[in-house]
Design an enzyme around this catalytic site. Sequence first.
Site, PDB file in Angstrom:
ATOM      1  N   HIS A   8      -7.941  59.709  13.491  1.00  0.00           N
ATOM      2  CA  HIS A   8      -7.179  60.495  14.459  1.00  0.00           C
ATOM      3  C   HIS A   8      -6.788  59.570  15.616  1.00  0.00           C
ATOM      4  CE1 HIS A   8      -8.579  64.581  13.002  1.00  0.00           C
ATOM      5  NE2 HIS A   8      -9.519  63.813  12.473  1.00  0.00           N
ATOM      6  N   ASN A  15     -13.860  61.387  11.657  1.00  0.00           N
ATOM      7  CA  ASN A  15     -14.986  62.228  11.278  1.00  0.00           C
ATOM      8  C   ASN A  15     -15.418  61.834   9.870  1.00  0.00           C
ATOM      9  OD1 ASN A  15     -15.004  63.857  13.648  1.00  0.00           O
ATOM     10  ND2 ASN A  15     -13.181  64.904  12.889  1.00  0.00           N
ATOM     11  N   HIS A  56      -9.235  59.430   7.193  1.00  0.00           N
ATOM     12  CA  HIS A  56      -8.151  59.506   8.174  1.00  0.00           C
ATOM     13  C   HIS A  56      -8.691  59.183   9.553  1.00  0.00           C
ATOM     14  CE1 HIS A  56      -9.884  63.479   7.442  1.00  0.00           C
ATOM     15  NE2 HIS A  56      -9.688  63.749   8.724  1.00  0.00           N
TER      16      HIS A  56
END
Length: 124
Positions: free
Chosen positions: A106, A91, A104
Site C-alpha cells: 500500500h 499486511n 501488495h
Amino acid sequence: MAYDQENIFAKILRGEIPCNKVYEDDHALAFHDINPQAPVHVLVIPKGEYVSMMDFTANAPADLMAGFMRAIGETARELELEENGYRILANAGEHAHQDVPHLHIHILGGKPLGPMLDRKFKGA
Ligand code: 5GP
C-alpha cells in the site's frame, strides 16, 4: 499457503478485471485502491505468483525483488508524493488482516497520516 490463481489481483494482472492504473513495468503493476483510506491510496503488486511478503522474500528471484522495489519508488514519484512524503505498508497474514492473497504494497499519502499504529499500545 498455495497461490490462488483466482484471487482478485491475479485477475487484475490477467486483465480480466479493470483497474485504475498508475504505473506498470516488467516487474510490477500499480493501481488505485478501490476503497481508499487516504487521499492517495495506491497498491503495487509484483508480476508473479506470490501470496505474501513471506513468500516473496523467500522465493522470488533477485531481479524481480529489485524491480518490485524500484517500481514502488517509481509509483510514488509518478504520484508526486516525494516532496511531502508518504507511507508504505504490507499486511502479511492473519494478525495484519491481509485480505487479498497476492503480495501488495500500500502507498498512502496526500495528507499528514498521523501515527503509524494505535498509540494506546502499552506493551504485551
Ligand atoms: P489487504 O487488507 O489485503 O492488505 O488490502 C487489500 C486491499 O485491496 C484493500 O485496501 C482493498 O480496498 C483493495 N481491493 C480489494 N479488491 C479490490 C479490487 O477489486 N480493486 C482494487 N483496485 N482494490 C481492491
